[in-house]
Design a protein around this motif. Structure first.
Motif, short mmCIF file in Angstrom:
data_model
loop_
_atom_site.label_atom_id
_atom_site.label_comp_id
_atom_site.label_asym_id
_atom_site.label_seq_id
_atom_site.Cartn_x
_atom_site.Cartn_y
_atom_site.Cartn_z
N ALA A 197 0.84 -1.21 0.00
CA ALA A 197 0.00 0.00 0.00
C ALA A 197 0.87 1.26 0.00
CB ALA A 197 -0.93 -0.01 1.22
N ASP A 198 1.96 1.24 0.78
CA ASP A 198 2.87 2.40 0.84
C ASP A 198 3.53 2.63 -0.52
OD1 ASP A 198 2.31 2.93 3.47
OD2 ASP A 198 4.21 2.16 4.27
N ALA A 199 3.95 1.56 -1.17
CA ALA A 199 4.62 1.68 -2.48
C ALA A 199 3.65 2.30 -3.48
CB ALA A 199 5.10 0.32 -2.96
N ASP A 200 2.39 1.88 -3.38
CA ASP A 200 1.35 2.43 -4.25
C ASP A 200 1.18 3.94 -4.01
OD1 ASP A 200 -0.60 1.61 -6.18
OD2 ASP A 200 -2.12 2.21 -4.71
N SER A 201 1.14 4.34 -2.72
CA SER A 201 1.01 5.76 -2.37
C SER A 201 2.18 6.56 -2.93
CB SER A 201 0.97 5.96 -0.86
OG SER A 201 -0.18 5.36 -0.32
N ARG A 202 3.39 6.03 -2.73
CA ARG A 202 4.57 6.78 -3.20
C ARG A 202 4.59 6.89 -4.72
NH1 ARG A 202 6.98 3.70 0.39
NH2 ARG A 202 8.05 2.55 -1.25
N ALA A 203 4.14 5.83 -5.40
CA ALA A 203 4.08 5.88 -6.86
C ALA A 203 3.13 6.98 -7.32
CB ALA A 203 3.65 4.52 -7.40
N LYS A 204 2.11 7.24 -6.51
CA LYS A 204 1.14 8.31 -6.84
C LYS A 204 1.54 9.64 -6.21
CE LYS A 204 -2.81 5.18 -7.26
NZ LYS A 204 -3.44 4.21 -6.33
N ASN A 205 2.77 9.68 -5.67
CA ASN A 205 3.28 10.90 -5.05
C ASN A 205 2.46 11.34 -3.84
OD1 ASN A 205 5.43 12.51 -5.06
ND2 ASN A 205 4.79 13.84 -6.74
#
Ligand code: ZN
Ligand code: FE
Length: 255
Positions: A197-205
């Motif tokens: 979930a965190d990786a997804d958030s970071r990918a979306k800035n």
């Protein structure tokens, strides 16, 4: 009470937070990393700073204050024990003190460890705790001044807050913290899904803070030193929680 909280990325990887009461029009800032991005939000929203709450004396949490003071005349609140190394304070606080900011009852928790005199601000009415460099997303602050036997009890005070408390910490460190945490508990299912979930958030800035305390309890190694599953995973079942905490903090320092 209608409250809006805005997360503001500052510097390389810091977060500052604005809390705004839409009825009273009061606005509080948690930490003042750098003025420009904070001023930009204040200007865009048409808000005026009424309070600045400082968590600790490190430059990346206070250096933006002088320029913000040129714009507005906020009341500045920080730890009395650190008054000598913080900007001039209008309200000096200590463990257990209560005050109001933006009409929100706020409790001061001493969370020494990262620095001696680091404080957190807990606001039960809005289910939020601003923990800066004490309890962090999937991690905890490096012990630059304090010792493990200061930090572990500090973290235990925060862990004792209600599970649905949102933990607002002060850096975007979740990727490096996750890389370390997964080496300790590779089979922790909650940790694995949080990392996704965190990786997804970071990918979306998007910032990976805040997080509910319940999630930190399930996944943050520094809150888990007394958890049987964690102790088994790191092969330290015969050690005290403090020894386990100290060992993993030392390992993270060289990770
Ligand atoms: Zn710091
Ligand atoms: Fe910091």
């Amino acid at each position: 009470m209608a409250i809006e909280i805005v997360t503001i990325p500052c510097l390389q990887d810091n977060f500052c937070f604005l809390i705004h009461n839409t009825e009273s029009q009061q606005t509080a800032l948690i930490d003042a990393s750098e003025a420009a991005p904070i001023q930009a939000v204040l200007d865009a929203k048409g808000w005026t700073l009424t309070d600045v709450l400082l968590t600790h004396h490190h430059w990346d949490h206070i250096d933006g204050l002088p320029a913000l003071r040129d714009r507005d005349t906020p009341r500045v609140i920080g730890a009395g024990v650190d008054a000598h190394r913080l900007p001039p304070l209008d309200l000096e606080v200590a463990e257990g003190d209560h005050f109001e900011t933006c009409g929100i009852p706020t409790q001061v928790i001493d969370v020494s460890g990262h620095t001696i005199g680091h404080i957190a601000f807990y606001m039960p009415q809005i289910k939020a705790a601003f923990t800066a460099d004490s309890l962090m997303a999937l991690g905890c602050g490096r012990l630059t001044e304090g010792t493990p036997d200061m930090m572990w009890p500090s973290l235990m005070k925060l862990r004792a807050l209600p599970d649905d408390t949102a933990i607002y910490s002060a850096h975007e460190y979740s990727a490096s913290n996750a890389a370390f945490a997964i080496t300790l508990e590779p089979k922790n299912a909650a940790l694995i899904s949080r990392i996704d979930a965190d990786a997804d958030s970071r990918a979306k800035n998007k910032p990976t803070v805040p997080n509910p305390l319940s999630l930190e309890k399930a996944t943050n190694p520094f809150l888990r030193a007394d958890d049987p599953a964690f102790r088994a995973a790191v092969d330290m079942e015969t050690h005290t929680p403090l020894e386990v905490f100290a060992a993993i903090r030392a390992r993270k320092d060289v990770f």
